[in-house]
Structures are given as C-alpha cells and as structure tokens.
Design a protein around this motif. Structure first.
Motif, short mmCIF file in Angstrom:
data_model
loop_
_atom_site.label_atom_id
_atom_site.label_comp_id
_atom_site.label_asym_id
_atom_site.label_seq_id
_atom_site.Cartn_x
_atom_site.Cartn_y
_atom_site.Cartn_z
N LEU A 131 -3.18 27.90 21.06
CA LEU A 131 -2.64 28.60 22.22
C LEU A 131 -2.77 30.10 21.98
N GLU A 132 -2.84 30.85 23.08
CA GLU A 132 -2.80 32.30 22.94
C GLU A 132 -1.85 32.87 23.98
N PRO A 133 -1.10 33.90 23.59
CA PRO A 133 -0.21 34.55 24.54
C PRO A 133 -1.02 35.29 25.61
N VAL A 134 -0.59 35.16 26.85
CA VAL A 134 -1.21 35.86 27.98
C VAL A 134 -0.08 36.34 28.86
N GLY A 135 0.10 37.64 28.93
CA GLY A 135 1.22 38.18 29.69
C GLY A 135 2.51 37.68 29.08
N SER A 136 3.37 37.11 29.90
CA SER A 136 4.63 36.55 29.39
C SER A 136 4.54 35.05 29.19
N GLY A 137 3.31 34.51 29.22
CA GLY A 137 3.11 33.07 29.06
C GLY A 137 2.05 32.76 28.02
N PHE A 138 1.49 31.57 28.13
CA PHE A 138 0.49 31.09 27.18
C PHE A 138 -0.63 30.37 27.92
N ARG A 139 -1.79 30.30 27.27
CA ARG A 139 -2.89 29.48 27.78
C ARG A 139 -3.57 28.82 26.59
N LEU A 140 -4.22 27.71 26.83
CA LEU A 140 -4.96 27.02 25.77
C LEU A 140 -6.18 27.83 25.38
N LYS A 141 -6.31 28.05 24.10
CA LYS A 141 -7.49 28.73 23.58
C LYS A 141 -8.51 27.67 23.15
N ALA A 142 -8.01 26.53 22.69
CA ALA A 142 -8.85 25.39 22.29
C ALA A 142 -8.62 24.29 23.31
N TYR A 143 -9.65 24.00 24.09
CA TYR A 143 -9.51 23.02 25.17
C TYR A 143 -10.60 21.99 25.07
N ALA A 198 7.62 17.42 31.06
CA ALA A 198 8.92 16.75 30.94
C ALA A 198 9.41 16.73 29.50
N ALA A 199 9.46 17.93 28.92
CA ALA A 199 9.90 18.05 27.53
C ALA A 199 11.04 19.07 27.43
N ASP A 200 11.73 19.04 26.32
CA ASP A 200 12.81 19.97 26.05
C ASP A 200 12.23 21.38 25.82
N VAL A 201 12.83 22.37 26.45
CA VAL A 201 12.33 23.74 26.36
C VAL A 201 12.32 24.24 24.92
N ASP A 202 13.36 23.95 24.16
CA ASP A 202 13.42 24.42 22.77
C ASP A 202 12.33 23.76 21.92
N ALA A 203 12.07 22.49 22.15
CA ALA A 203 11.02 21.79 21.41
C ALA A 203 9.64 22.37 21.75
N VAL A 204 9.42 22.69 23.02
CA VAL A 204 8.14 23.28 23.44
C VAL A 204 8.01 24.68 22.84
N ARG A 205 9.10 25.43 22.77
CA ARG A 205 9.07 26.78 22.20
C ARG A 205 8.63 26.73 20.73
N VAL A 206 9.19 25.82 19.96
CA VAL A 206 8.83 25.67 18.55
C VAL A 206 7.37 25.21 18.41
N ARG A 212 -4.63 36.44 33.96
CA ARG A 212 -3.77 37.55 33.56
C ARG A 212 -2.38 37.08 33.18
N GLN A 213 -1.95 35.99 33.74
CA GLN A 213 -0.61 35.47 33.49
C GLN A 213 -0.69 34.01 33.11
N GLY A 214 -0.31 33.66 31.89
CA GLY A 214 -0.31 32.27 31.46
C GLY A 214 0.93 31.54 31.92
N ALA A 215 1.00 30.28 31.59
CA ALA A 215 2.17 29.47 31.93
C ALA A 215 3.30 29.76 30.94
N THR A 216 4.50 29.91 31.44
CA THR A 216 5.65 30.19 30.58
C THR A 216 6.07 28.92 29.85
N ILE A 217 6.85 29.10 28.80
CA ILE A 217 7.38 27.96 28.05
C ILE A 217 8.18 27.04 28.98
N GLU A 218 8.99 27.63 29.83
CA GLU A 218 9.82 26.84 30.75
C GLU A 218 8.95 26.03 31.71
#
Length: 93
Positions: A81-93, A62-70, A49-55
């Motif tokens: 990736l697919e949005p899940v709640g306020s986060g994301f999860r891998l759709k292709a794994y 161990a990456a820059d938040v802005d780089a991960v966001r882009v 129900r809740q994916g991992a947030t960008i942060e």
C-alpha cells in the motif's frame, strides 16, 4: 451484458508474491480484500490524488477499523500500500 467479476481471482498472484509469507493474517486478509475491491472501486488501485481512507476500507470489507489500521501500516511497510493524500491505494495489484 457485462460479465460478473469472480471474487478471489487475484488470490493466486497475491499469494505467490514474496511479500506474502512474512505478513500477519490480518494484513493478508486486507490485501486480498483490497485486490477484489479494486476491481469495483478504482480509487483503491488507480493513480489518484485521494486514496481510500482506513474507515472507508474497513466499511467496504466489513472489518474492524483498528484491525485495518494495523494491517495497513504493515502493508505500507512492505510496499503493498502507499499513502495518497489522507488515504491509501494499492501499490501492488
């Protein structure tokens, strides 16, 4: 005793995916890191129900938040990736 996971074990499968070639280097790096992270953090790949947030993703790999966001936006666009709640999860794994 549990066997240790080998980092990078998903690399061959990910790199042979047709979506790999047009991705930026940042998106490629995030995709590879997320596949390894998914082995130890099920919220990255499991239907939840809740994916991992960008942060959270940035902190775990161990990456820059802005780089991960882009990179995440690029990975969502190409259906990795697919949005899940306020986060994301891998759709292709």
């Amino acid at each position: 005793m549990a066997s240790r996971q080998r980092p990078g074990k998903h690399a061959r499968a990910v790199m042979s995916d047709c979506r790999w070639q047009p991705l930026s280097l940042a998106a490629r790096a995030v995709w590879l890191a997320l596949t390894d992270l998914g082995d130890v953090k099920p919220t990255i790949r499991a239907p939840v129900r809740q994916g991992a947030t960008i942060e959270e993703i940035a902190r775990c790999i161990a990456a820059d938040v802005d780089a991960v966001r882009v990179a995440a936006a690029e990975l969502v666009q190409c259906d990795v990736l697919e949005p899940v709640g306020s986060g994301f999860r891998l759709k292709a794994y």
